[in-house]
Write an enzyme that holds these catalytic residues in place. Sequence first.
Site, PDB file in Angstrom:
ATOM      1  N   ASP A 114     -45.580  51.808 -38.441  1.00 18.30           N
ATOM      2  CA  ASP A 114     -45.107  52.854 -37.529  1.00 18.30           C
ATOM      3  C   ASP A 114     -44.544  52.286 -36.239  1.00 18.30           C
ATOM      4  O   ASP A 114     -44.667  51.093 -35.967  1.00 18.30           O
ATOM      5  CB  ASP A 114     -46.252  53.851 -37.225  1.00 18.30           C
ATOM      6  CG  ASP A 114     -47.603  53.154 -37.038  1.00 18.30           C
ATOM      7  OD1 ASP A 114     -47.619  51.946 -36.744  1.00 18.30           O
ATOM      8  OD2 ASP A 114     -48.636  53.816 -37.186  1.00 18.30           O
ATOM      9  N   ASN A 133     -59.754  60.188 -35.446  1.00 18.98           N
ATOM     10  CA  ASN A 133     -59.609  61.483 -36.130  1.00 18.98           C
ATOM     11  C   ASN A 133     -59.276  61.301 -37.607  1.00 18.98           C
ATOM     12  O   ASN A 133     -58.895  62.249 -38.283  1.00 18.98           O
ATOM     13  CB  ASN A 133     -58.522  62.327 -35.431  1.00 18.98           C
ATOM     14  CG  ASN A 133     -57.155  61.639 -35.469  1.00 18.98           C
ATOM     15  OD1 ASN A 133     -57.009  60.559 -36.029  1.00 18.98           O
ATOM     16  ND2 ASN A 133     -56.169  62.271 -34.864  1.00 18.98           N
ATOM     17  N   HIS A 168     -56.860  59.385 -38.799  1.00 15.93           N
ATOM     18  CA  HIS A 168     -55.457  59.125 -39.141  1.00 15.93           C
ATOM     19  C   HIS A 168     -55.276  57.720 -39.694  1.00 15.93           C
ATOM     20  O   HIS A 168     -56.024  56.806 -39.368  1.00 15.93           O
ATOM     21  CB  HIS A 168     -54.504  59.417 -37.965  1.00 15.93           C
ATOM     22  CG  HIS A 168     -54.509  58.428 -36.847  1.00 15.93           C
ATOM     23  ND1 HIS A 168     -54.385  58.783 -35.524  1.00 15.93           N
ATOM     24  CD2 HIS A 168     -54.613  57.079 -36.834  1.00 15.93           C
ATOM     25  CE1 HIS A 168     -54.396  57.704 -34.772  1.00 15.93           C
ATOM     26  NE2 HIS A 168     -54.534  56.658 -35.526  1.00 15.93           N
ATOM     27  N   GLU A 191     -51.405  62.230 -38.913  1.00 18.89           N
ATOM     28  CA  GLU A 191     -52.466  62.934 -38.199  1.00 18.89           C
ATOM     29  C   GLU A 191     -53.074  64.017 -39.086  1.00 18.89           C
ATOM     30  O   GLU A 191     -52.444  64.472 -40.039  1.00 18.89           O
ATOM     31  CB  GLU A 191     -51.865  63.604 -36.948  1.00 18.89           C
ATOM     32  CG  GLU A 191     -51.212  62.638 -35.968  1.00 18.89           C
ATOM     33  CD  GLU A 191     -52.211  61.873 -35.114  1.00 18.89           C
ATOM     34  OE1 GLU A 191     -53.388  61.731 -35.508  1.00 18.89           O
ATOM     35  OE2 GLU A 191     -51.804  61.395 -34.045  1.00 18.89           O
TER      36      GLU A 191
HETATM   37  C1  F6R Z   1     -51.211  51.302 -35.987  1.00 17.61           C
HETATM   38  C2  F6R Z   1     -51.657  52.448 -36.753  1.00 17.61           C
HETATM   39  C3  F6R Z   1     -52.844  53.256 -36.349  1.00 17.61           C
HETATM   40  C4  F6R Z   1     -54.069  52.433 -35.976  1.00 17.61           C
HETATM   41  C5  F6R Z   1     -55.236  53.341 -35.600  1.00 17.61           C
HETATM   42  C6  F6R Z   1     -56.439  52.540 -35.149  1.00 17.61           C
HETATM   43  O1  F6R Z   1     -50.073  50.707 -36.574  1.00 17.61           O
HETATM   44  O2  F6R Z   1     -51.037  52.755 -37.698  1.00 17.61           O
HETATM   45  O3  F6R Z   1     -53.159  54.135 -37.396  1.00 17.61           O
HETATM   46  O4  F6R Z   1     -54.416  51.614 -37.068  1.00 17.61           O
HETATM   47  O5  F6R Z   1     -54.845  54.195 -34.575  1.00 17.61           O
HETATM   48  O6  F6R Z   1     -56.138  51.911 -33.956  1.00 17.61           O
HETATM   49  P1  F6R Z   1     -57.143  50.898 -33.256  1.00 17.61           P
HETATM   50  O7  F6R Z   1     -57.183  49.685 -34.132  1.00 17.61           O
HETATM   51  O8  F6R Z   1     -56.518  50.602 -31.916  1.00 17.61           O
HETATM   52  O9  F6R Z   1     -58.460  51.583 -33.165  1.00 17.61           O
END
Ligand code: F6R
Length: 250
Positions: free
Chosen positions: A67, A136, A138, A143
């Site tokens: 992303d 959450n 995701h 989301e």
């Molecule tokens: C990042 C991504 C997100 C993160 C998720 C966890 O490329 O796709 O889904 O993997 O938000 O983020 P952290 O590791 O910062 O807790």
Amino acid sequence: MRIYECADYHAMSRRAANLISAQVILQPDCVLGLATGATPVGLYDQLVEWYRKGDLSFAETRTVNLDEYLGLAPTHRQSYRYFMQKHLFDHIDIKLENTHVLNGLAPDPQAECAAYNRLIRDLGGIDLQLLGMGHNGHIAFNEPSDNFGLETHVVNLSESTIDANQRFFASREEVPRQALSMGIKNIMHARRILVVVGGADKADMVCKAFTGPVTSQVPASVLQLHPDVTLVGDRAALSRLKEAGVSVCG
Ligand code: F6R
């Protein structure tokens, strides 16, 4: 699903890096799906260390990132392209042209998403997809919602994701409200999936995602339907899962 429990962040990062390096050693020209965020920083550091020692080469490896924030230039310090250069690509022998991150400044975001789907197909699909997980539930920027976003699409970030990601920006206002993200279908088509999760604050969500019902309200729960998922977590993140009776290996 294989679940590896690691003592702490360092051990978790090492284990995850081991699994990625095994993929690269066995199939040097593999397609790696990569993630950003705080979780993978340690595993990227480990991969860089093994590359420097001469144990690993990425000379033939191709990558696609999950992303990118909409509206951020690749040179913006909070863009995911910048993150990948800083934490991995600038320190290994990967060819820049073999690394792919969605363009947050694409004049036509829909066309950018369609081109990314074609790119993934043209590369032959993803051999190993690395995932983190949001509080959450995701995965990528898919989301919680009433339906699974299938292929790469434009996403409106949820308030909870904006809250979680403001730690990387000077203020909450600076966090982009939209992103481009691979969809659940892109992720589920990966041949193998590696999920890395650390911290007590994710323990409830990890348990919900891997033992609860499969629902688009908990996007990571769809991973229960994938035939080849490995979850690597630290003790804190896996604690609720173990309480629920799920067995893990050390
Ligand atoms: C990042 C991504 C997100 C993160 C998720 C966890 O490329 O796709 O889904 O993997 O938000 O983020 P952290 O590791 O910062 O807790």
